[in-house]
Design a protein around this motif. Structure first.
Motif, mmCIF file in Angstrom:
data_model
loop_
_atom_site.group_PDB
_atom_site.id
_atom_site.type_symbol
_atom_site.label_atom_id
_atom_site.label_comp_id
_atom_site.label_asym_id
_atom_site.label_seq_id
_atom_site.Cartn_x
_atom_site.Cartn_y
_atom_site.Cartn_z
ATOM 1 N N UNK A 177 0.800 -1.222 0.000
ATOM 2 C CA UNK A 177 0.000 0.000 0.000
ATOM 3 C C UNK A 177 0.836 1.278 0.000
ATOM 4 N N UNK A 178 1.962 1.267 0.675
ATOM 5 C CA UNK A 178 2.736 2.499 0.842
ATOM 6 C C UNK A 178 4.019 2.484 0.014
ATOM 7 N N UNK A 179 4.763 1.391 0.090
ATOM 8 C CA UNK A 179 6.048 1.341 -0.601
ATOM 9 C C UNK A 179 5.846 1.201 -2.116
ATOM 10 N N UNK A 180 5.118 0.159 -2.539
ATOM 11 C CA UNK A 180 4.960 -0.091 -3.972
ATOM 12 C C UNK A 180 3.992 0.891 -4.620
ATOM 13 N N UNK A 181 2.817 1.070 -4.025
ATOM 14 C CA UNK A 181 1.795 1.904 -4.652
ATOM 15 C C UNK A 181 2.117 3.389 -4.582
ATOM 16 N N UNK A 182 2.803 3.833 -3.519
ATOM 17 C CA UNK A 182 3.030 5.261 -3.337
ATOM 18 C C UNK A 182 4.485 5.673 -3.547
ATOM 19 N N UNK A 183 5.372 4.687 -3.662
ATOM 20 C CA UNK A 183 6.776 5.001 -3.891
ATOM 21 C C UNK A 183 7.458 5.644 -2.703
ATOM 22 N N UNK A 184 6.985 5.341 -1.507
ATOM 23 C CA UNK A 184 7.539 5.933 -0.293
ATOM 24 C C UNK A 184 8.461 4.928 0.398
ATOM 25 N N UNK A 185 9.623 5.369 0.775
ATOM 26 C CA UNK A 185 10.588 4.502 1.455
ATOM 27 C C UNK A 185 10.198 4.343 2.918
ATOM 28 N N UNK A 186 10.085 3.105 3.355
ATOM 29 C CA UNK A 186 9.704 2.800 4.737
ATOM 30 C C UNK A 186 10.692 1.803 5.327
ATOM 31 N N UNK A 187 11.225 2.118 6.476
ATOM 32 C CA UNK A 187 12.068 1.170 7.204
ATOM 33 C C UNK A 187 11.185 0.455 8.213
ATOM 34 N N UNK A 188 11.153 -0.871 8.157
ATOM 35 C CA UNK A 188 10.279 -1.649 9.039
ATOM 36 C C UNK A 188 11.099 -2.472 10.016
#
Length: 259
Positions: free
Chosen positions: A18-29
């Motif tokens: 939802x966030x990384x692939x669809x929105x192109x936002x980098x997230x560290x999990x």
């Protein structure tokens, strides 16, 4: 993300899509709750928390001196029937308490509060209301605390306030999930959606009738930062409801001040 009752892989899968692939936002999990502090928050725009406040340092069920597993509400997390299977170990297992503890420390709650006050944003999911039950700073930022939930069941997530940017294009939707109840502390004007059991099923927590309807999404400014809470999220199927996916993405854009 991730705790005893909520598999980190489910959260990772949902947020990656939802966030990384669809929105192109980098997230560290991470599932390392000990890493949350003021230093690690430096340089980030947004914090996402999708875990409750509970840990079981000695495992999820008490073990007796003879190695037998004592019946416990915390057993049976790994498959049907495991709580009925005798636990045999030779040599015997060492006794453990299976005690549940809160993981969050005062400095961690303070770090989160100051992060948002100073301009950071935070997206809270689902079970984080339980985390607020043991930390006043988290509760103040989140705006509520856990008041239990019934078994997984189907309910509607209904629009309550449609004129907020997060609600653009959002209509009522239905999920099968844990309908989380909470004590909501902030102005009712901040509530964007509510969950309602249309079959009239109620829920009682610690002797108090919680009714059929409860806040399911809210958002507000906090200091120089922004806060949003979204209640669905126990099951991956709830995370992947098309309208809920859009709601999450709208929330991320608002939190990051994107058009």
């Amino acid at each position: 993300m991730g705790d005893h009752y909520h598999n980190a892989d489910i959260v990772r899968t949902a947020l990656t899509r939802d966030i990384v692939k669809d929105m192109g936002i980098s997230v560290k999990m991470t599932d390392d709750y000990t890493s949350l502090n003021a230093e690690t928050l430096e340089g980030y725009q947004m914090l996402i928390i999708h875990r409750d406040g509970r840990i079981f340092p000695e495992g999820n069920g008490p073990i007796g001196g003879g190695g037998e597993m004592v019946p416990s509400t915390f057993i049976n997390n790994f498959g049907k029937g495991i709580s009925e299977v005798p636990v045999v170990s030779d040599p015997p297992l060492e006794p453990t308490s299976g005690e549940m503890k809160a993981w969050i420390q005062p400095h961690q709650g303070k770090a989160v509060r100051e992060f948002v006050q100073n301009g950071g944003s935070i997206l809270f999911f689902h079970n984080v209301t339980d985390l607020a039950s043991t930390n006043d700073d988290i509760r103040d930022v989140l705006g509520g605390a856990y008041a239990g939930h019934p078994p997984i069941r189907t309910f509607k997530v209904r629009v309550k306030k449609s004129d907020h940017p997060i609600m653009e294009g959002i209509t009522d939707f239905v999920v099968t999930d844990e309908q989380h109840y909470m004590e909501y502390d902030k102005d009712p004007e901040h509530i964007l959606m509510e969950s309602v059991n249309e079959d009239g099923l109620r829920y009682t927590y610690k002797g108090k009738d919680q009714g059929t309807t409860v806040p399911a999404a809210w958002a507000y400014e906090y200091g120089k930062g922004r806060v949003c809470y979204l209640a669905p999220g126990h099951l991956l199927t709830a995370h992947w409801n098309p309208t809920y996916r859009k709601l999450k993405q709208n929330a991320v854009r608002w939190l990051l001040r994107q058009s």
